[in-house]
Structures are given as structure tokens and as C-alpha cells.
Design an enzyme around this catalytic site. Sequence first.
Site, PDB file in Angstrom:
ATOM      1  N   ARG A 160       0.853  -1.186   0.000  1.00 13.37           N
ATOM      2  CA  ARG A 160       0.000   0.000   0.000  1.00 13.37           C
ATOM      3  C   ARG A 160       0.892   1.240   0.000  1.00 13.37           C
ATOM      4  O   ARG A 160       1.894   1.298   0.727  1.00 13.37           O
ATOM      5  CB  ARG A 160      -0.912   0.053   1.242  1.00 13.37           C
ATOM      6  CG  ARG A 160      -2.122  -0.865   1.192  1.00 13.37           C
ATOM      7  CD  ARG A 160      -3.123  -0.452   0.114  1.00 13.37           C
ATOM      8  NE  ARG A 160      -4.253  -1.360  -0.009  1.00 13.37           N
ATOM      9  CZ  ARG A 160      -4.338  -2.364  -0.888  1.00 13.37           C
ATOM     10  NH1 ARG A 160      -3.356  -2.612  -1.723  1.00 13.37           N
ATOM     11  NH2 ARG A 160      -5.428  -3.106  -0.957  1.00 13.37           N
TER      12      ARG A 160
ATOM     13  N   GLU B 278       2.778  13.197  -6.033  1.00 13.68           N
ATOM     14  CA  GLU B 278       3.986  13.644  -5.345  1.00 13.68           C
ATOM     15  C   GLU B 278       5.258  12.941  -5.861  1.00 13.68           C
ATOM     16  O   GLU B 278       6.342  13.530  -5.862  1.00 13.68           O
ATOM     17  CB  GLU B 278       3.805  13.334  -3.846  1.00 13.68           C
ATOM     18  CG  GLU B 278       4.776  14.028  -2.953  1.00 13.68           C
ATOM     19  CD  GLU B 278       4.560  13.675  -1.494  1.00 13.68           C
ATOM     20  OE1 GLU B 278       3.588  12.957  -1.154  1.00 13.68           O
ATOM     21  OE2 GLU B 278       5.404  14.102  -0.691  1.00 13.68           O
TER      22      GLU B 278
ATOM     23  N   HIS C  58      -0.797  -0.315  -9.978  1.00 13.07           N
ATOM     24  CA  HIS C  58      -1.464  -1.272  -9.065  1.00 13.07           C
ATOM     25  C   HIS C  58      -1.841  -2.571  -9.796  1.00 13.07           C
ATOM     26  O   HIS C  58      -3.005  -2.970  -9.829  1.00 13.07           O
ATOM     27  CB  HIS C  58      -2.708  -0.625  -8.410  1.00 13.07           C
ATOM     28  CG  HIS C  58      -3.167  -1.391  -7.194  1.00 13.07           C
ATOM     29  ND1 HIS C  58      -4.331  -1.120  -6.523  1.00 13.07           N
ATOM     30  CD2 HIS C  58      -2.617  -2.431  -6.531  1.00 13.07           C
ATOM     31  CE1 HIS C  58      -4.486  -1.946  -5.513  1.00 13.07           C
ATOM     32  NE2 HIS C  58      -3.438  -2.764  -5.491  1.00 13.07           N
TER      33      HIS C  58
HETATM   34  C1  MLT Z   1      -5.075  -6.606  -2.546  1.00 12.62           C
HETATM   35  O1  MLT Z   1      -5.291  -5.870  -1.592  1.00 12.62           O
HETATM   36  O2  MLT Z   1      -5.510  -7.762  -2.601  1.00 12.62           O
HETATM   37  C2  MLT Z   1      -4.280  -6.108  -3.706  1.00 12.62           C
HETATM   38  O3  MLT Z   1      -3.724  -4.856  -3.458  1.00 12.62           O
HETATM   39  C3  MLT Z   1      -5.055  -6.078  -4.969  1.00 12.62           C
HETATM   40  C4  MLT Z   1      -6.332  -5.319  -4.873  1.00 12.62           C
HETATM   41  O4  MLT Z   1      -6.393  -4.249  -4.287  1.00 12.62           O
HETATM   42  O5  MLT Z   1      -7.326  -5.836  -5.370  1.00 12.62           O
END
Ligand code: MLT
Length: 388
Positions: free
Chosen positions: A231, A260, A272
Amino acid sequence: MSKILKLNEISGAVDDIFAPHGYKLVKECSDPDAVILRSFDMHSYNMPKSVLCVGRAGAGVNNIPHREYAEQGVVVFNTPGANANAVKELVVCALLLCGRKIVDGINWTQSLAGGRQDIPKSVESGKKAFAGGEILGKTLGVIGLGAIGRLVANTAVDLGMKVIGYDPYISIDAAWNLNHNVQKETDLKSLLSKCDFVTLHVPYLDANKEMINEEALGAMKNGANLINCSRGELVDNAAVKAALKSGRLNRYVTDFPCEELLGTENLITIPHLGASTEEAEDNCAQMAAREIVDFIENGNITNSVNFPNCKSDRNGKMRITVFHKNVKNVISSVSDIIAKEGINISSFNSQSGGPMAYAILDIDEIISDATIDKIRKSDNIVRVRVIK
Ligand code: MLT
């Protein structure tokens, strides 16, 4: 027929689980029985009162106000491990991107397009600018040894790296499955000082916000690399930017680009993509769907982040499930109320964890609505469900 509201696009594989139970997956609905989602932000979402549970197809739950939902007796599930392999593979890619100037090299070769030069000749003369190092024999620090961190650590051992793991909350299951060559470290700073690469695999909580800050970066080896597929909030972006500029940090690979950071040299951003594989999306969707079905039909809780796990086979004419605050004497007053009707409880499973507790009671006869009402009105009861 149960209605499941999807707040994000979910893999079609979910129907393999919902369809045989006659559940309908809907995009809009004012009275769904459950919600299924990926990264939709539920913090400002006005959740219908009909919702019994929320299934997060993924691991992180920072997009869901799960503590608040616990107070309302709404169970939040996640799918630990279901996307672990996908994230692990991206981390392996990130290790290689840190060690070698692959991204710079790709961008440079693309920039040669349309020029008049002899490309193969330009490539051979220009490639020296992109030479890098290997990961074999280098040291990787893995912070967090849950489903993903454990896989990353084991794979890095197989790739010939020295691996140091840090996780003060490691589960017995994760410990059993960790390669014995992974060295255990109990002091985070000490881990940071020894590693050429550090990868983060912890959930984002208030307690670990910006855990990688100026001080932590200062403890890292000069020229080390940082990988974040967990994260964005775990890292202090300003401190990382400064460390990249000074060269203290060789590379920062993050799956969480933000305003940033963009434009900083030696930063590698990925949109992501950690869990974005067909396989992981199918696994997560199906695991969340199974958890939802078992909860709606049997009141069983598996992989909840806001209630303890509690599961038992059906045994009796009716089942009642009781969500309550984790304080003394709640269950004894519930069983007193049932006993006063002269009815036998055929089986009983009660679990507590954190501020909340949950009990499954299988009853030999059908209890009257008046009795259920008395239980609902007892002190510290959050929600009571009757499952016939
Ligand atoms: C998770 O939290 O499983 C991964 O970051 C992928 C998502 O957010 O779906």
C-alpha cells in the site's frame, strides 16, 4: 433468491459459485443481501440496511470501514492468499527492475524509432549506459510474512538470494511454510541495515502509516532498493524522493503511483497491477463468493477481518447466530432466555476476538419470535439472525 450487489467489476468466475445457489449478481439494488467488491471506496458509501456481509475480492481492506460495520453486525470478509502468487510474481519482476536498468533501456530503445540511424549499431554502442547487477547472492529483506511475504521469501531463496524476514505477528501456518533458509530478524532497523533489497508485505493500518520514513531510509544500506506492492501509505513519499535524489536509495518500485512521486528519477511506477492477473481475479472472486454463500446460508464465518472465525456443521431444526460485544455474560443470558422456553440447544460454538464476539447456536425446536425478540433486546447484543 439472494441478491449480491457488486460495487466493482468482478471476475465472471464468481457465477460458478453463486449460480448453483440461485444467487443473483446485480449492479444496482436497494436491498441486497451482500456486497462484493474490489477497490471501491466504501468509506463514504451509504450501505443498505439489508446487507448481511461484505466480500472483498482481495487482501487489503483499507477501502472498507470494517470496524464501523462490526458495530452494525455486518461481517467483512477478505480473500487472504488468493492473489498471493500474482503479487509474488510482480515482486520478482520488481527485483529485476531494481537490479538492472531495464525500464530505462526499454524507454531508450523506443526513443530510437523513426531516426535515421542504424538501430542495431546504436543499440550495441548505447547499451553500456544500461548495464546493471544481478540478484543472485544479494540480500533481500521481507517485511511481513503473511501469504504474500512468505511466497516472496521462499521464491527469493530459490533464486539464490539471501533472505531475511521480519514479522512480529507471524502466524503458525506462515512459519511452518517458510523455507528454513529464511533468516529471522526481530529488529526492523537491523534488517534494513543488512539488505540490498527490501520489500513490504504488511497491510496498511494507522499504526504502520509511513513506516518507511526518513529514519527507516537512513537505516538502510547505501544504494539499497525498496519495493512496495502492499500500500502506498506505508511509505513517506517525501522522504523516499529525497533518498532517491541523494542516491541513498538506488530505486523505488511502487505499485502505487501518486502525484507527489511522479517525475522522480530512479522511481519505477506500476499502476497497481499486483493482483491483476486472470488467475488471481478468478481466485479472489470465487473465494469471496464461497465465504458469502456459507455465511448467508449457514452463518459460518471464515476469513473475516471484523469478526472471529466461527464455523460448524448444521445440527438441529433451526440455527440462530448472535453478534455481540466481547463482554462477560452475554452468552449465558442468551442461553437462559432459550432455557426458559424449555428448549434444548443441540450445539453451540462461540468465538471472540477484539471488541466483537459471535456465537452459532443450533436448536432442537423452532423458537418463537417473542423469544428471538427478547434475545435481540438483551444487553450488548448487536445483531441476531435466524437461519432455518
Ligand atoms: C489486494 O489488496 O488484494 C491487492 O492490493 C489487490 C487489490 O487491491 O485488489
